[in-house]
Design a protein around this motif. Structure first.
Motif, short mmCIF file in Angstrom:
data_model
loop_
_atom_site.label_atom_id
_atom_site.label_comp_id
_atom_site.label_asym_id
_atom_site.label_seq_id
_atom_site.Cartn_x
_atom_site.Cartn_y
_atom_site.Cartn_z
N UNK A 1 13.56 -40.69 -39.58
CA UNK A 1 14.22 -40.82 -40.87
C UNK A 1 15.64 -40.30 -40.86
N UNK A 2 15.95 -39.31 -40.01
CA UNK A 2 17.30 -38.77 -40.04
C UNK A 2 18.32 -39.73 -39.43
N UNK A 3 17.87 -40.84 -38.85
CA UNK A 3 18.80 -41.86 -38.37
C UNK A 3 19.26 -42.77 -39.52
N UNK A 4 18.55 -42.79 -40.64
CA UNK A 4 18.89 -43.66 -41.73
C UNK A 4 20.06 -43.11 -42.53
N UNK A 5 20.85 -43.96 -43.18
CA UNK A 5 21.92 -43.45 -44.05
C UNK A 5 21.32 -42.77 -45.27
N UNK A 6 22.11 -41.98 -46.00
CA UNK A 6 21.59 -41.29 -47.19
C UNK A 6 21.09 -42.30 -48.22
N UNK A 7 20.02 -41.93 -48.91
CA UNK A 7 19.46 -42.80 -49.94
C UNK A 7 20.27 -42.67 -51.23
N UNK A 8 20.66 -43.77 -51.85
CA UNK A 8 21.30 -43.67 -53.16
C UNK A 8 20.28 -43.28 -54.22
N UNK A 9 20.77 -42.90 -55.38
CA UNK A 9 19.88 -42.49 -56.46
C UNK A 9 19.12 -43.69 -57.00
N UNK A 10 17.83 -43.51 -57.19
CA UNK A 10 16.97 -44.52 -57.80
C UNK A 10 16.06 -43.82 -58.80
N UNK A 11 15.75 -44.50 -59.87
CA UNK A 11 14.85 -43.93 -60.88
C UNK A 11 13.48 -43.68 -60.27
N UNK A 12 12.86 -42.57 -60.67
CA UNK A 12 11.52 -42.23 -60.21
C UNK A 12 10.56 -42.24 -61.40
N UNK A 13 9.37 -42.73 -61.14
CA UNK A 13 8.34 -42.79 -62.19
C UNK A 13 7.00 -42.39 -61.60
N UNK A 14 6.11 -42.01 -62.49
CA UNK A 14 4.73 -41.81 -62.07
C UNK A 14 4.10 -43.17 -61.78
N UNK A 15 2.95 -43.16 -61.13
CA UNK A 15 2.30 -44.42 -60.79
C UNK A 15 2.02 -45.22 -62.06
N UNK A 16 2.51 -46.46 -62.13
CA UNK A 16 2.27 -47.28 -63.33
C UNK A 16 0.79 -47.49 -63.57
N UNK A 17 0.40 -47.66 -64.84
CA UNK A 17 -1.03 -47.79 -65.15
C UNK A 17 -1.58 -49.19 -64.93
N UNK A 18 -0.77 -50.11 -64.41
CA UNK A 18 -1.23 -51.48 -64.26
C UNK A 18 -2.21 -51.61 -63.09
N UNK A 19 -3.12 -52.56 -63.22
CA UNK A 19 -4.03 -52.92 -62.14
C UNK A 19 -4.26 -54.42 -62.19
N UNK A 20 -3.92 -55.08 -61.08
CA UNK A 20 -4.12 -56.53 -61.04
C UNK A 20 -4.25 -56.99 -59.60
N UNK A 21 -5.21 -57.86 -59.37
CA UNK A 21 -5.38 -58.49 -58.06
C UNK A 21 -5.32 -59.99 -58.26
N UNK A 22 -4.41 -60.68 -57.58
CA UNK A 22 -4.28 -62.13 -57.78
C UNK A 22 -5.59 -62.85 -57.50
#
Length: 225
Positions: free
Chosen positions: A98-119
């Motif tokens: 992972x330290x070979x990768x460039x720095x990660x830009x800021x992204x919004x963080x959320x808890x696991x969404x409550x959705x559940x779906x299987x095609x």
């Protein structure tokens, strides 16, 4: 049972390793006979070094003994080991740490969404559908690897996805999202489609041509007063 019977050792006992002031005058530590002694021969395989000197390899172990003057230096060993590691890495490519990768830009963080779906069929993509984000679909800071994500907002040309890795939310191209990581015999063919293909399949047919024909029919029957 005969007295003095012992289990034959699997590896060469240390008591029968070579000793001596010079590699050409090795003697056995215990037998005091020229090495390899009779006991040592049962555990050794003789090979030839590139310099022609006899070399012994332990049959069930990693140790080697080179008889005669050394044909290499410590620097030669280091260069050869580096070449071996390079050849191994090229033959077995892997993703960089992972330290070979460039720095990660800021992204919004959320808890696991409550959705559940299987095609259940082609085009059945809804919030809660799990998908694999293909390498290169995200910022390089997340690495050139597949990421498991949940679709939280389907759409074309981009879908909003929630990464299980760190809970970040991304807008990823729908044609870079796949439901399965690889083909399997028990899956229908549509399971290998991209999310974009599913959403395109689910789009209603274009009715613009039919509407134009209806309008022309209405106008043809109309007369000005």
């Amino acid at each position: 049972m005969a007295t003095g019977w012992t289990i034959r050792p699997i590896r060469l006992p240390d008591e029968h390793l070579p000793t001596g002031p010079r590699e050409t005058d090795w003697t056995c530590r215990t037998c005091t006979t020229p090495w390899p002694c009779e006991t040592a021969r049962d555990h050794l395989t003789m090979i030839r070094c590139v310099c022609g000197a006899p070399t012994y390899r332990e049959t069930r172990g990693p140790r080697r003994w080179h008889k005669g003057p050394r044909c290499y230096t410590a620097a030669d060993v280091a260069v050869q080991q580096a070449a071996d590691w390079k050849a191994y890495r090229e033959a077995h490519p892997h993703y960089p740490p992972s330290h070979y990768y460039p720095p990660k830009p800021r992204r919004a963080r959320r808890q696991k969404p409550p959705y559940r779906h299987r095609p259940a069929g082609p085009g059945d993509i809804r919030p809660g559908t799990w998908t694999w984000v293909k390498p290169g679909a995200l910022h390089p800071g997340w690495g050139d690897i597949h990421h498991l994500a949940m679709i939280t907002r389907p759409g074309l040309p981009r879908c909003e996805v929630w990464l299980i890795l760190d809970g970040t939310v991304h807008d990823a191209r729908a044609d870079q999202l796949i439901l399965a990581g690889g083909p399997r015999k028990d899956r229908p063919a549509w399971w290998e489609w991209t999310v974009a293909a599913h959403l395109e399949h689910n789009k209603p047919a274009d009715q613009s041509g039919n509407r134009t024909a209806v309008q022309l029919d209405l106008l043809s029957g109309h007369t000005d007063v």
